[in-house]
Scaffold this motif. Structure first.
Motif, PDB file in Angstrom:
ATOM      1  N   ALA A  24       8.208  21.718 -18.953  1.00 46.94           N
ATOM      2  CA  ALA A  24       7.832  21.667 -20.365  1.00 46.94           C
ATOM      3  C   ALA A  24       9.036  21.972 -21.247  1.00 46.94           C
ATOM      4  N   GLY A  25       9.186  21.199 -22.314  1.00 44.73           N
ATOM      5  CA  GLY A  25      10.239  21.445 -23.295  1.00 44.73           C
ATOM      6  C   GLY A  25       9.722  22.236 -24.477  1.00 44.73           C
ATOM      7  N   GLU A  26       8.428  22.511 -24.477  1.00 41.82           N
ATOM      8  CA  GLU A  26       7.756  23.295 -25.508  1.00 41.82           C
ATOM      9  C   GLU A  26       6.408  23.712 -24.933  1.00 41.82           C
ATOM     10  N   VAL A  27       5.639  24.488 -25.659  1.00 44.71           N
ATOM     11  CA  VAL A  27       4.311  24.883 -25.195  1.00 44.71           C
ATOM     12  C   VAL A  27       3.416  23.642 -25.182  1.00 44.71           C
ATOM     13  N   ILE A  28       2.769  23.411 -24.042  1.00 43.04           N
ATOM     14  CA  ILE A  28       1.903  22.245 -23.861  1.00 43.04           C
ATOM     15  C   ILE A  28       0.580  22.724 -23.256  1.00 43.04           C
ATOM     16  N   ALA A  29      -0.521  22.234 -23.810  1.00 40.94           N
ATOM     17  CA  ALA A  29      -1.853  22.567 -23.295  1.00 40.94           C
ATOM     18  C   ALA A  29      -2.402  21.390 -22.497  1.00 40.94           C
ATOM     19  N   ALA A  30      -3.279  21.677 -21.556  1.00 39.94           N
ATOM     20  CA  ALA A  30      -3.947  20.621 -20.799  1.00 39.94           C
ATOM     21  C   ALA A  30      -4.680  19.700 -21.761  1.00 39.94           C
ATOM     22  N   GLY A  31      -4.594  18.393 -21.507  1.00 39.21           N
ATOM     23  CA  GLY A  31      -5.247  17.405 -22.353  1.00 39.21           C
ATOM     24  C   GLY A  31      -4.347  16.815 -23.417  1.00 39.21           C
ATOM     25  N   LYS A  32      -3.176  17.399 -23.619  1.00 43.16           N
ATOM     26  CA  LYS A  32      -2.244  16.884 -24.630  1.00 43.16           C
ATOM     27  C   LYS A  32      -1.455  15.692 -24.095  1.00 43.16           C
ATOM     28  N   GLN A  33      -1.079  14.795 -24.998  1.00 44.34           N
ATOM     29  CA  GLN A  33      -0.291  13.612 -24.666  1.00 44.34           C
ATOM     30  C   GLN A  33       1.188  13.975 -24.701  1.00 44.34           C
ATOM     31  N   VAL A  34       1.915  13.532 -23.685  1.00 43.42           N
ATOM     32  CA  VAL A  34       3.312  13.921 -23.558  1.00 43.42           C
ATOM     33  C   VAL A  34       4.236  12.717 -23.382  1.00 43.42           C
ATOM     34  N   TYR A  35       5.515  12.961 -23.675  1.00 47.20           N
ATOM     35  CA  TYR A  35       6.587  11.996 -23.382  1.00 47.20           C
ATOM     36  C   TYR A  35       7.718  12.779 -22.738  1.00 47.20           C
ATOM     37  N   LEU A  36       8.610  12.082 -22.051  1.00 51.41           N
ATOM     38  CA  LEU A  36       9.735  12.725 -21.389  1.00 51.41           C
ATOM     39  C   LEU A  36      10.978  12.516 -22.248  1.00 51.41           C
ATOM     40  N   SER A  37      11.553  13.607 -22.728  1.00 48.56           N
ATOM     41  CA  SER A  37      12.746  13.540 -23.574  1.00 48.56           C
ATOM     42  C   SER A  37      13.928  13.029 -22.764  1.00 48.56           C
ATOM     43  N   SER A  38      14.607  12.017 -23.270  1.00 47.64           N
ATOM     44  CA  SER A  38      15.780  11.474 -22.578  1.00 47.64           C
ATOM     45  C   SER A  38      16.959  12.433 -22.672  1.00 47.64           C
ATOM     46  N   THR A  39      16.947  13.316 -23.650  1.00 49.31           N
ATOM     47  CA  THR A  39      18.027  14.280 -23.842  1.00 49.31           C
ATOM     48  C   THR A  39      17.893  15.483 -22.913  1.00 49.31           C
ATOM     49  N   THR A  40      16.718  16.102 -22.917  1.00 49.66           N
ATOM     50  CA  THR A  40      16.514  17.336 -22.155  1.00 49.66           C
ATOM     51  C   THR A  40      15.888  17.104 -20.787  1.00 49.66           C
ATOM     52  N   LYS A  41      15.306  15.912 -20.583  1.00 47.09           N
ATOM     53  CA  LYS A  41      14.568  15.579 -19.348  1.00 47.09           C
ATOM     54  C   LYS A  41      13.351  16.490 -19.178  1.00 47.09           C
ATOM     55  N   LYS A  42      12.796  16.930 -20.308  1.00 46.65           N
ATOM     56  CA  LYS A  42      11.612  17.792 -20.299  1.00 46.65           C
ATOM     57  C   LYS A  42      10.481  17.112 -21.062  1.00 46.65           C
ATOM     58  N   LEU A  43       9.253  17.513 -20.734  1.00 46.23           N
ATOM     59  CA  LEU A  43       8.084  16.975 -21.412  1.00 46.23           C
ATOM     60  C   LEU A  43       7.937  17.593 -22.793  1.00 46.23           C
ATOM     61  N   MET A  44       7.595  16.736 -23.740  1.00 43.58           N
ATOM     62  CA  MET A  44       7.363  17.140 -25.122  1.00 43.58           C
ATOM     63  C   MET A  44       6.054  16.498 -25.584  1.00 43.58           C
ATOM     64  N   LEU A  45       5.485  17.006 -26.683  1.00 50.29           N
ATOM     65  CA  LEU A  45       4.254  16.446 -27.226  1.00 50.29           C
ATOM     66  C   LEU A  45       4.546  15.125 -27.939  1.00 50.29           C
ATOM     67  N   ALA A  46       3.820  14.079 -27.554  1.00 48.32           N
ATOM     68  CA  ALA A  46       3.968  12.770 -28.184  1.00 48.32           C
ATOM     69  C   ALA A  46       3.295  12.792 -29.559  1.00 48.32           C
ATOM     70  N   ASP A  47       3.791  11.954 -30.476  1.00 48.78           N
ATOM     71  CA  ASP A  47       3.330  11.957 -31.865  1.00 48.78           C
ATOM     72  C   ASP A  47       3.518  10.557 -32.450  1.00 48.78           C
ATOM     73  N   SER A  48       2.433   9.935 -32.897  1.00 48.98           N
ATOM     74  CA  SER A  48       2.477   8.541 -33.343  1.00 48.98           C
ATOM     75  C   SER A  48       3.290   8.277 -34.600  1.00 48.98           C
ATOM     76  N   ASN A  49       3.609   9.308 -35.361  1.00 46.85           N
ATOM     77  CA  ASN A  49       4.422   9.088 -36.557  1.00 46.85           C
ATOM     78  C   ASN A  49       5.701   9.913 -36.541  1.00 46.85           C
ATOM     79  N   SER A  50       6.166  10.257 -35.364  1.00 46.89           N
ATOM     80  CA  SER A  50       7.387  11.045 -35.225  1.00 46.89           C
ATOM     81  C   SER A  50       8.604  10.273 -35.734  1.00 46.89           C
TER      82      SER A  50
END
Length: 136
Positions: A24-50
């Protein structure tokens, strides 16, 4: 409607689940949508208007919660009991709330359209990640 209200303790992978794991690249709860950061190689929360293009493309649903640097198992395909009440037959999309899921009616102007999956029942979502790269 609004984002699904997910109870993290009720999120369970189905028998046909395709899964993977990363830190995890940040706090993540079960059921949340994630993406893999190309910079850190860690999971982050996905966001449709990021403002970050890669954050707009969810790749999985977290199956467990964790804090920074803890292991997160996530589901990429297959059936998942999502821990929320679904409308059978309805398509669900990445929302503009980090990690959230919403029906298409709640995908607002300027948000990028990313399909999460289709509801097979009132509790089971059939994951089928698709990202158009197009904003609504």
């Amino acid at each position: 409607m609004a984002d699904l209200s997910i109870t993290a303790t009720l999120v369970v992978a189905g028998a046909n689940a395709v899964t993977d794991q990363a830190s995890a690249g940040e706090v993540i709860a079960a059921g949340k949508q994630v993406y893999l950061s190309s910079t850190t190689k860690k999971l982050m929360l996905a966001d449709s208007n990021s403002a970050t293009p890669e954050a707009r493309k969810a790749i999985g649903t977290a199956l467990n919660g964790g804090a920074l640097d803890q292991p997160i198992k996530y589901q990429k395909a297959g059936d998942i009991t999502i821990g929320a009440t679904l409308t059978p037959g309805v398509a669900y999309y990445l929302s503009d709330t980090p990690g959230g899921i919403c029906p298409f009616a709640d995908v607002g102007t300027g948000e990028y359209v990313g399909l999460i999956g289709l509801a097979k029942s009132a509790t089971v979502l059939s994951l089928n990640y698709q990202f158009t790269g197009v904003s609504n």
